[in-house]
Design a protein around this motif. Structure first.
Motif, PDB file in Angstrom:
ATOM      1  N   GLN A  21       0.907  -1.170   0.095  1.00 21.75           N
ATOM      2  CA  GLN A  21      -0.321  -0.097   0.064  1.00 21.75           C
ATOM      3  C   GLN A  21       1.040   1.155  -0.057  1.00 21.75           C
ATOM      4  OE1 GLN A  21      -2.183   1.008   3.648  1.00 21.75           O
ATOM      5  NE2 GLN A  21      -0.894  -0.729   4.534  1.00 21.75           N
ATOM      6  N   PHE A  22       2.070   1.236   0.203  1.00 26.42           N
ATOM      7  CA  PHE A  22       2.931   2.164   0.490  1.00 26.42           C
ATOM      8  C   PHE A  22       3.920   2.844  -0.989  1.00 26.42           C
ATOM      9  CE2 PHE A  22       3.030   0.590   4.813  1.00 26.42           C
ATOM     10  CZ  PHE A  22       2.256   1.487   5.295  1.00 26.42           C
ATOM     11  N   GLY A  23       3.587   1.714  -2.088  1.00 22.48           N
ATOM     12  CA  GLY A  23       4.119   2.206  -3.212  1.00 22.48           C
ATOM     13  C   GLY A  23       5.556   1.442  -3.219  1.00 22.48           C
ATOM     14  N   LEU A  24       6.378   1.737  -4.192  1.00 19.74           N
ATOM     15  CA  LEU A  24       7.878   1.376  -4.321  1.00 19.74           C
ATOM     16  C   LEU A  24       8.545   1.182  -3.319  1.00 19.74           C
ATOM     17  CD1 LEU A  24       8.143   1.364  -8.239  1.00 19.74           C
ATOM     18  CD2 LEU A  24       7.338  -0.748  -6.782  1.00 19.74           C
ATOM     19  N   VAL A  25       8.889   2.809  -3.228  1.00 17.85           N
ATOM     20  CA  VAL A  25       9.622   3.182  -1.956  1.00 17.85           C
ATOM     21  C   VAL A  25       9.309   2.885  -0.558  1.00 17.85           C
ATOM     22  CG1 VAL A  25      10.730   5.353  -1.137  1.00 17.85           C
ATOM     23  CG2 VAL A  25      10.367   5.267  -3.378  1.00 17.85           C
ATOM     24  N   GLY A  26       7.846   2.935  -0.554  1.00 21.97           N
ATOM     25  CA  GLY A  26       7.549   2.357   0.851  1.00 21.97           C
ATOM     26  C   GLY A  26       7.689   1.113   1.118  1.00 21.97           C
ATOM     27  N   MET A  27       7.611   0.175   0.271  1.00 19.67           N
ATOM     28  CA  MET A  27       7.730  -1.085   0.339  1.00 19.67           C
ATOM     29  C   MET A  27       9.330  -1.644   0.678  1.00 19.67           C
ATOM     30  SD  MET A  27       5.676  -3.364  -2.392  1.00 19.67           S
ATOM     31  CE  MET A  27       5.918  -2.246  -4.037  1.00 19.67           C
ATOM     32  N   PHE A  28       9.997  -0.794  -0.095  1.00 17.96           N
ATOM     33  CA  PHE A  28      11.515  -0.930   0.356  1.00 17.96           C
ATOM     34  C   PHE A  28      11.909  -0.592   1.592  1.00 17.96           C
ATOM     35  CE2 PHE A  28      15.851   0.464   0.447  1.00 17.96           C
ATOM     36  CZ  PHE A  28      16.511  -0.606  -0.178  1.00 17.96           C
ATOM     37  N   VAL A  29      11.433   0.707   2.057  1.00 16.15           N
ATOM     38  CA  VAL A  29      11.581   1.226   3.526  1.00 16.15           C
ATOM     39  C   VAL A  29      11.138   0.231   4.594  1.00 16.15           C
ATOM     40  CG1 VAL A  29      11.179   2.913   5.202  1.00 16.15           C
ATOM     41  CG2 VAL A  29      11.799   3.473   2.614  1.00 16.15           C
ATOM     42  N   TYR A  30       9.802  -0.161   4.528  1.00 10.34           N
ATOM     43  CA  TYR A  30       9.259  -1.074   5.565  1.00 10.34           C
ATOM     44  C   TYR A  30      10.041  -2.464   5.376  1.00 10.34           C
ATOM     45  CZ  TYR A  30       5.152  -1.585   8.815  1.00 10.34           C
ATOM     46  OH  TYR A  30       4.594  -1.811   9.864  1.00 10.34           O
ATOM     47  N   GLN A  31      10.152  -3.025   4.502  1.00  7.79           N
ATOM     48  CA  GLN A  31      10.871  -4.520   4.145  1.00  7.79           C
ATOM     49  C   GLN A  31      12.319  -4.166   4.867  1.00  7.79           C
ATOM     50  OE1 GLN A  31      10.815  -7.199   0.532  1.00  7.79           O
ATOM     51  NE2 GLN A  31      10.479  -5.178  -0.036  1.00  7.79           N
ATOM     52  N   PHE A  32      13.122  -3.197   4.559  1.00  9.78           N
ATOM     53  CA  PHE A  32      14.405  -3.064   5.029  1.00  9.78           C
ATOM     54  C   PHE A  32      14.545  -2.789   6.385  1.00  9.78           C
ATOM     55  CE2 PHE A  32      17.992  -0.237   6.319  1.00  9.78           C
ATOM     56  CZ  PHE A  32      19.257  -0.801   5.877  1.00  9.78           C
ATOM     57  N   GLY A  33      13.332  -2.180   6.918  1.00  6.65           N
ATOM     58  CA  GLY A  33      13.390  -2.042   8.494  1.00  6.65           C
ATOM     59  C   GLY A  33      12.891  -3.215   9.238  1.00  6.65           C
ATOM     60  N   ALA A  34      12.254  -4.165   8.571  1.00  5.35           N
ATOM     61  CA  ALA A  34      11.615  -5.418   9.128  1.00  5.35           C
ATOM     62  C   ALA A  34      13.036  -6.379   9.192  1.00  5.35           C
ATOM     63  CB  ALA A  34      10.482  -6.044   8.459  1.00  5.35           C
ATOM     64  N   TYR A  35      13.708  -6.287   8.095  1.00  4.80           N
ATOM     65  CA  TYR A  35      14.681  -7.109   7.590  1.00  4.80           C
ATOM     66  C   TYR A  35      16.026  -6.977   8.618  1.00  4.80           C
ATOM     67  CZ  TYR A  35      12.471  -8.768   3.426  1.00  4.80           C
ATOM     68  OH  TYR A  35      11.402  -9.152   2.562  1.00  4.80           O
ATOM     69  N   MET A  36      16.332  -5.858   8.918  1.00  6.88           N
ATOM     70  CA  MET A  36      17.262  -5.126   9.908  1.00  6.88           C
ATOM     71  C   MET A  36      16.722  -5.431  11.360  1.00  6.88           C
ATOM     72  SD  MET A  36      20.092  -4.272   8.559  1.00  6.88           S
ATOM     73  CE  MET A  36      20.753  -3.037   9.953  1.00  6.88           C
ATOM     74  N   MET A  37      15.365  -5.394  11.748  1.00  6.09           N
ATOM     75  CA  MET A  37      15.342  -5.699  12.955  1.00  6.09           C
ATOM     76  C   MET A  37      15.464  -7.494  13.183  1.00  6.09           C
ATOM     77  SD  MET A  37      11.482  -5.186  14.737  1.00  6.09           S
ATOM     78  CE  MET A  37      10.667  -6.439  13.662  1.00  6.09           C
ATOM     79  N   LEU A  38      14.885  -8.023  12.309  1.00  2.00           N
ATOM     80  CA  LEU A  38      15.221  -9.654  12.329  1.00  2.00           C
ATOM     81  C   LEU A  38      16.551 -10.040  12.563  1.00  2.00           C
ATOM     82  CD1 LEU A  38      14.402 -12.619  12.463  1.00  2.00           C
ATOM     83  CD2 LEU A  38      14.237 -12.231   9.954  1.00  2.00           C
ATOM     84  N   MET A  39      17.503  -9.346  11.825  1.00  2.23           N
ATOM     85  CA  MET A  39      18.809  -9.671  11.594  1.00  2.23           C
ATOM     86  C   MET A  39      19.562  -9.203  12.903  1.00  2.23           C
ATOM     87  SD  MET A  39      19.721  -9.171   7.779  1.00  2.23           S
ATOM     88  CE  MET A  39      21.167 -10.080   7.706  1.00  2.23           C
ATOM     89  N   SER A  40      19.172  -8.166  13.543  1.00  4.98           N
ATOM     90  CA  SER A  40      19.663  -7.399  14.703  1.00  4.98           C
ATOM     91  C   SER A  40      19.578  -8.303  15.824  1.00  4.98           C
ATOM     92  CB  SER A  40      19.152  -6.125  14.837  1.00  4.98           C
ATOM     93  OG  SER A  40      19.594  -5.095  14.008  1.00  4.98           O
TER      94      SER A  40
END
Length: 228
Positions: free
Chosen positions: A131-150
């Protein structure tokens, strides 16, 4: 500094490539099996998990293998603990960005081609990040993946410290308790909804970024005192 970073990046890829190859093999077998089932059922097909999402499982290995075995290897090569940890943070950042972009590109392929023949389950659609568009999808994913890996980095960095085992125990205990007790279940569900299904990109990314910083800080506390 740049030369040391390149050495770290190359060494980490050599350490992880066997896991990437294994995941590639599993994904290939899954695709072949899905095609066989599709043909045998005469065109009928059950929902399949997105191929890109299956590849994203690789991030779990990145954040667990590096703190366990990569640390000793790099320190023995002469790197300091600070250089190791900075290198690991950069590695996590790169892989999170790569898979965020990969999932976005693959979703476009699914929407344009694959979903004409079968329905796929993609986390971008499940969590409504699309729902957040291409940039938003990238940003939300990036945050979620970094949280998991952290989080994984924190857990595996603390394996040789009693506090690390306490964190493991608390996390393992919290999952069944939080999902089984009627009084806690709604709060746990609300927490996950706020964290991963948030309708606000700013709030969703802000929370994942905050937790990432906390987990990474904890991982550094274990790493700076860690023995080989």
């Amino acid at each position: 500094m740049m030369n040391k970073l390149m050495v770290l990046l190359k060494a980490s890829f050599l350490q992880l490539r066997i896991y990437l190859l294994c995941i590639t093999g599993i994904v290939a077998l899954n695709v072949i099996a899905s095609v066989i089932v599709y043909l045998s059922l005469g065109g009928e097909h059950e929902d399949d998990v997105s191929v890109a999402n299956l590849f994203t499982i690789f991030l779990i290995f990145v954040a667990s293998v590096l703190p366990v075995s990569f640390f000793k290897r790099i320190i023995n090569l002469g790197a300091s603990r600070k250089e190791y940890y900075v290198g690991v943070l950069i590695i996590y950042t790169i892989w999170s960005a790569v898979f965020s972009l990969f999932n976005i590109l693959w979703l476009q392929i699914e929407i344009g081609i694959i979903q004409k023949y079968e329905h796929t389950l993609n986390i971008l659609e499940i969590f409504h990040w699309d729902q957040f568009g291409l940039v938003g999808m990238f940003v939300y994913q990036f945050g979620a993946y970094m949280m998991l890996m952290s989080l994984l980095n924190l857990l595996f960095s603390g394996l040789r410290h009693f506090v690390g085992w306490i964190i493991w125990a608390l996390l393992i205990a919290a999952i069944p308790i939080g999902t089984s007790l009627p009084s806690l279940r709604p709060k746990v569900a609300e927490g996950f909804l706020t964290l991963l299904f948030n309708d606000s990109l700013l709030q969703g990314f802000g929370l994942t970024f905050l937790f990432s910083c906390i987990f990474l800080a904890g991982g550094w506390l274990f790493t700076r005192r860690r023995t080989i």
